[in-house]
Design a protein around this motif. Structure first.
Motif, PDB file in Angstrom:
ATOM      1  N   TRP A 203      58.581  55.568  27.674  1.00 35.30           N
ATOM      2  CA  TRP A 203      57.130  55.374  27.796  1.00 35.30           C
ATOM      3  C   TRP A 203      56.771  53.894  27.799  1.00 35.30           C
ATOM      4  CZ3 TRP A 203      52.967  57.189  23.718  1.00 35.30           C
ATOM      5  CH2 TRP A 203      51.711  57.229  24.331  1.00 35.30           C
ATOM      6  N   ILE A 204      57.327  53.135  26.867  1.00 33.74           N
ATOM      7  CA  ILE A 204      56.987  51.712  26.807  1.00 33.74           C
ATOM      8  C   ILE A 204      57.565  50.967  28.006  1.00 33.74           C
ATOM      9  CG2 ILE A 204      58.975  50.835  25.482  1.00 33.74           C
ATOM     10  CD1 ILE A 204      56.937  49.207  23.820  1.00 33.74           C
ATOM     11  N   SER A 205      58.633  51.498  28.590  1.00 31.19           N
ATOM     12  CA  SER A 205      59.217  50.861  29.773  1.00 31.19           C
ATOM     13  C   SER A 205      58.284  50.913  30.968  1.00 31.19           C
ATOM     14  CB  SER A 205      60.553  51.522  30.130  1.00 31.19           C
ATOM     15  OG  SER A 205      61.540  51.207  29.174  1.00 31.19           O
ATOM     16  N   GLU A 206      57.347  51.865  30.969  1.00 33.72           N
ATOM     17  CA  GLU A 206      56.383  51.933  32.061  1.00 33.72           C
ATOM     18  C   GLU A 206      55.559  50.655  32.131  1.00 33.72           C
ATOM     19  OE1 GLU A 206      54.042  55.456  31.631  1.00 33.72           O
ATOM     20  OE2 GLU A 206      55.782  56.797  31.590  1.00 33.72           O
ATOM     21  N   VAL A 207      55.340  50.021  30.987  1.00 36.77           N
ATOM     22  CA  VAL A 207      54.620  48.746  30.957  1.00 36.77           C
ATOM     23  C   VAL A 207      55.588  47.579  31.115  1.00 36.77           C
ATOM     24  CG1 VAL A 207      53.216  47.198  29.534  1.00 36.77           C
ATOM     25  CG2 VAL A 207      52.722  49.651  29.580  1.00 36.77           C
ATOM     26  N   LEU A 208      56.701  47.631  30.423  1.00 37.11           N
ATOM     27  CA  LEU A 208      57.635  46.507  30.439  1.00 37.11           C
ATOM     28  C   LEU A 208      58.296  46.317  31.800  1.00 37.11           C
ATOM     29  CD1 LEU A 208      59.398  47.011  26.977  1.00 37.11           C
ATOM     30  CD2 LEU A 208      57.449  45.547  27.536  1.00 37.11           C
ATOM     31  N   ASP A 209      58.511  47.415  32.534  1.00 31.74           N
ATOM     32  CA  ASP A 209      59.163  47.307  33.844  1.00 31.74           C
ATOM     33  C   ASP A 209      58.243  46.702  34.906  1.00 31.74           C
ATOM     34  OD1 ASP A 209      61.386  48.437  32.729  1.00 31.74           O
ATOM     35  OD2 ASP A 209      61.132  50.411  33.656  1.00 31.74           O
ATOM     36  N   GLU A 210      56.950  47.017  34.834  1.00 33.91           N
ATOM     37  CA  GLU A 210      55.977  46.492  35.805  1.00 33.91           C
ATOM     38  C   GLU A 210      54.730  46.037  35.052  1.00 33.91           C
ATOM     39  OE1 GLU A 210      55.669  48.436  39.792  1.00 33.91           O
ATOM     40  OE2 GLU A 210      56.552  50.121  38.703  1.00 33.91           O
ATOM     41  N   PRO A 211      54.829  44.933  34.334  1.00 32.67           N
ATOM     42  CA  PRO A 211      53.706  44.499  33.486  1.00 32.67           C
ATOM     43  C   PRO A 211      52.487  44.071  34.288  1.00 32.67           C
ATOM     44  CG  PRO A 211      55.414  42.818  33.541  1.00 32.67           C
ATOM     45  CD  PRO A 211      55.982  44.026  34.221  1.00 32.67           C
ATOM     46  N   HIS A 212      51.344  44.271  33.697  1.00 35.47           N
ATOM     47  CA  HIS A 212      50.062  43.897  34.300  1.00 35.47           C
ATOM     48  C   HIS A 212      49.772  42.438  33.955  1.00 35.47           C
ATOM     49  CE1 HIS A 212      49.598  45.480  30.282  1.00 35.47           C
ATOM     50  NE2 HIS A 212      48.395  44.966  30.161  1.00 35.47           N
ATOM     51  N   THR A 213      50.446  41.529  34.600  1.00 31.33           N
ATOM     52  CA  THR A 213      50.333  40.110  34.277  1.00 31.33           C
ATOM     53  C   THR A 213      49.036  39.518  34.822  1.00 31.33           C
ATOM     54  OG1 THR A 213      51.451  39.465  36.306  1.00 31.33           O
ATOM     55  CG2 THR A 213      52.843  39.867  34.372  1.00 31.33           C
ATOM     56  N   ARG A 214      48.672  38.349  34.296  1.00 34.88           N
ATOM     57  CA  ARG A 214      47.484  37.665  34.791  1.00 34.88           C
ATOM     58  C   ARG A 214      47.618  37.340  36.279  1.00 34.88           C
ATOM     59  NH1 ARG A 214      47.707  32.971  30.502  1.00 34.88           N
ATOM     60  NH2 ARG A 214      49.892  33.624  30.655  1.00 34.88           N
ATOM     61  N   LYS A 215      48.813  36.935  36.697  1.00 38.08           N
ATOM     62  CA  LYS A 215      49.000  36.604  38.113  1.00 38.08           C
ATOM     63  C   LYS A 215      48.775  37.827  38.988  1.00 38.08           C
ATOM     64  CE  LYS A 215      52.225  34.683  41.494  1.00 38.08           C
ATOM     65  NZ  LYS A 215      51.826  35.696  42.500  1.00 38.08           N
ATOM     66  N   LEU A 216      49.362  38.952  38.596  1.00 39.21           N
ATOM     67  CA  LEU A 216      49.207  40.166  39.398  1.00 39.21           C
ATOM     68  C   LEU A 216      47.735  40.561  39.507  1.00 39.21           C
ATOM     69  CD1 LEU A 216      51.431  43.352  39.188  1.00 39.21           C
ATOM     70  CD2 LEU A 216      48.965  43.515  39.455  1.00 39.21           C
ATOM     71  N   LEU A 217      47.034  40.538  38.385  1.00 40.97           N
ATOM     72  CA  LEU A 217      45.631  40.946  38.394  1.00 40.97           C
ATOM     73  C   LEU A 217      44.759  39.940  39.141  1.00 40.97           C
ATOM     74  CD1 LEU A 217      45.154  42.405  34.795  1.00 40.97           C
ATOM     75  CD2 LEU A 217      45.870  43.563  36.895  1.00 40.97           C
ATOM     76  N   ASP A 218      45.057  38.651  39.021  1.00 42.24           N
ATOM     77  CA  ASP A 218      44.302  37.659  39.778  1.00 42.24           C
ATOM     78  C   ASP A 218      44.541  37.816  41.280  1.00 42.24           C
ATOM     79  OD1 ASP A 218      42.702  36.252  37.998  1.00 42.24           O
ATOM     80  OD2 ASP A 218      44.267  34.801  37.482  1.00 42.24           O
ATOM     81  N   ASP A 219      45.785  38.117  41.663  1.00 42.27           N
ATOM     82  CA  ASP A 219      46.082  38.343  43.081  1.00 42.27           C
ATOM     83  C   ASP A 219      45.323  39.564  43.590  1.00 42.27           C
ATOM     84  OD1 ASP A 219      47.762  36.171  43.143  1.00 42.27           O
ATOM     85  OD2 ASP A 219      49.621  37.344  43.030  1.00 42.27           O
ATOM     86  N   LEU A 220      45.294  40.620  42.783  1.00 44.24           N
ATOM     87  CA  LEU A 220      44.560  41.818  43.161  1.00 44.24           C
ATOM     88  C   LEU A 220      43.077  41.508  43.308  1.00 44.24           C
ATOM     89  CD1 LEU A 220      45.224  45.288  41.487  1.00 44.24           C
ATOM     90  CD2 LEU A 220      42.987  44.628  42.315  1.00 44.24           C
ATOM     91  N   LEU A 221      42.552  40.712  42.377  1.00 40.19           N
ATOM     92  CA  LEU A 221      41.136  40.343  42.400  1.00 40.19           C
ATOM     93  C   LEU A 221      40.795  39.555  43.660  1.00 40.19           C
ATOM     94  CD1 LEU A 221      38.493  40.423  40.770  1.00 40.19           C
ATOM     95  CD2 LEU A 221      39.225  38.322  39.640  1.00 40.19           C
ATOM     96  N   ARG A 222      41.669  38.633  44.031  1.00 38.19           N
ATOM     97  CA  ARG A 222      41.411  37.857  45.245  1.00 38.19           C
ATOM     98  C   ARG A 222      41.433  38.746  46.488  1.00 38.19           C
ATOM     99  NH1 ARG A 222      43.946  33.650  42.277  1.00 38.19           N
ATOM    100  NH2 ARG A 222      46.041  34.436  42.756  1.00 38.19           N
ATOM    101  N   THR A 223      42.270  39.756  46.476  1.00 38.54           N
ATOM    102  CA  THR A 223      42.357  40.656  47.627  1.00 38.54           C
ATOM    103  C   THR A 223      41.039  41.386  47.861  1.00 38.54           C
ATOM    104  OG1 THR A 223      44.736  40.981  47.310  1.00 38.54           O
ATOM    105  CG2 THR A 223      43.584  42.636  48.613  1.00 38.54           C
TER     106      THR A 223
END
Length: 315
Positions: free
Chosen positions: A286-306
């Motif tokens: 269960w915790i690996s679901e977050v650790l394997d593909e973390p919701h990082t600031r970069k990922l979320l900022d990239d999504l926001l720019r999109t």
């Protein structure tokens, strides 16, 4: 059979030999009767009618409004729950569902999220802390220390993500437009159907939330780093009349809070196995679901720019 009688499901009841699906809150058994097939849910933690009243009414309103979801079946007495021996159960219409797929057609996802956000039913109340409050640096440090001491195989990875999780929690902001939302629109609850559609299940966590923040959760879960999927989901949501919009970092508040608390609970369950996660392997997965593909600031900022939004530095 007692379940069939209490819910007036028909004659000749035959229950599956074991659960056909399991989640974090309970297990699903298939029941066949003369009137059709039914999903019987047994809960890992007993609940009472008051606990599920609001969420069930919202689920029923969503079904009535045309949202693709199994119909709730109530008992002959009008209650949600009944007991079969010592086991508490509730019943839903059976749906033939396929395996969860984060790669589900983003247009289908956007349209169904918009439909949920337009259900003509809501109930006033505060947003639960699970969806808006940080875990906090002190608790993250405590968990990392306890996991290292107990020899958790993922302790090092969580320690490496600790600063990122704390930084993300600085983005949290209060919801701006509270209305009743599903609040659990992960891929295991928005499932493909055999006919090419989708079906939304597990409404037990429904309650007050900001639709823009829930849309952000759906974008992360079903689009992530794929700009085409992000745009397709948002476009379908807007065309279907969805009221939300992801335009700033604070719109990821529910995602950050919820994934933070999921990580905290999964780590705690590993330290102290329980009915939700009786084996440490379950908690580690269960915790690996977050650790394997973390919701990082970069990922979320990239999504926001999109989607054409701005980060907090440009507001």
């Amino acid at each position: 059979m007692e379940i069939a009688a209490r819910f007036d499901l028909g004659a000749g009841a035959k229950l599956s030999d074991g659960p056909v699906a399991k989640g974090r809150q309970g297990a699903i058994w298939r029941l066949e009767t003369s009137d059709g097939r039914w999903a019987v849910k047994t809960l890992f933690r007993p609940a009472d009618e008051d606990e599920v009243r609001s969420a069930t009414l919202f689920h029923e309103a969503a079904h009535a409004a045309g949202v693709p979801t199994p119909q709730v079946r109530r008992t002959v007495a009008g209650t949600v729950f009944a007991y079969a021996g010592d086991t508490q159960v509730r019943v839903y219409e059976w749906k033939d569902l396929q395996e969860c797929d984060p790669g589900l057609d983003p247009e289908l996802v956007g349209a169904v999220v918009a439909a949920i956000h337009q259900v003509p039913w809501t109930e006033a109340g505060p947003m639960h802390p699970w969806y808006r409050e940080p875990v906090g640096p002190e608790r993250w440090d405590e968990l990392v220390e306890q996991l290292h001491a107990a020899g958790a195989p993922f302790a090092g990875r969580l320690a490496g993500l600790r600063d990122e999780l704390v930084a993300l929690e600085s983005w949290l902001e209060p919801p701006a437009d509270l209305r009743t939302c599903h609040r659990d629109l992960w891929a295991d609850n928005v499932l493909p159907t055999a006919d090419g559609g989708v079906c939304v299940i597990d409404w037990e966590n429904s309650g007050p939330a900001d639709p823009s923040q829930e849309l952000a959760c759906a974008l992360f879960e079903f689009a992530r780093t794929d700009p085409g999927r992000v745009r397709a989901l948002v476009s379908a949501y807007e065309q279907a009349g969805g009221p939300g919009a992801v335009s700033r970092r604070g719109h990821f508040s529910m995602l950050i809070a919820q994934l933070g608390h999921i990580t905290e609970v999964a780590a705690t369950d590993w330290l102290h196995p329980n009915s939700r996660n009786p084996r440490r392997e379950d908690s580690a997965a269960w915790i690996s679901e977050v650790l394997d593909e973390p919701h990082t600031r970069k990922l979320l900022d990239d999504l926001l720019r999109t989607v054409g939004g701005t980060d907090s530095r440009n507001r």
